[in-house]
Enzyme design. Structure first.
Site: not given
Length: 175
Positions: A17-18, A107, A131
């Protein structure tokens, strides 16, 4: 992950969601692959395959197994053909059961099922970015070629974000 609901779709993609997702570029890249073939597209966040203890219940079965997985922090996509092949193994709550057995996140569980159980290798697509990689090295003139971007904080004073000329970080420090 209920694969039974959407078996008519061509691709199944997961993004955190980021993530920022460049949908236009994602669709361009997916058009290079046939959803009728088994494809696991993404990017690992580690330099070598993950090695874990084999938790199969066979007696004295303690060897390690290794496999690649596409990090959810960068996003990944599965073709329809691969999703259908996964159904007997992962549908009906079995995906969560496998994740609990190997004691690793979703994942990694996906990579375990696809790479280790189904023997289908990850196809690395470098335009997925998590990230866990330094965003500052992605050049602004290549942004349109990228599929995903993420962000994180290195420290109180340093953000791991893409560099955008003229952007005021006070307005949105994560860009």
């Amino acid at each position: 992950m209920d694969l039974n609901v959407h078996i008519s779709l061509r691709w199944f993609c997961h993004f955190d969601d980021d993530n920022y997702v460049n949908v236009k570029r994602l669709l361009e890249v997916l058009s290079d692959y046939s959803p009728q073939e088994e494809w696991y597209l993404g990017k690992p966040s580690i330099r070598t395959p993950l090695e874990i203890l084999n938790r199969e219940p066979k007696p004295h079965n303690k060897q390690n197994i290794s496999f690649w997985f596409a990090t959810g922090g960068a996003g990944f996509c599965l073709s329809r053909a691969l999703a259908l092949k996964m159904m007997p193994i992962a549908s009906g709550g079995r995906f969560m059961g496998i994740g609990e057995k190997i004691r690793l996140p979703d994942d990694v569980t996906m990579g375990y099922i696809i790479e280790y159980l189904l023997k289908k290798p990850l196809t690395v697509v470098d335009q997925f970015h998590s990230h866990l990689e330094p965003m500052k090295f992605i050049h602004q003139d290549t942004f349109q070629e990228q599929i995903t971007f993420s962000y994180s904080k290195y420290s109180k004073d340093e953000m791991n974000v893409v560099r955008i000329d003229g952007f005021d970080t006070r307005i949105d420090p994560t860009r």
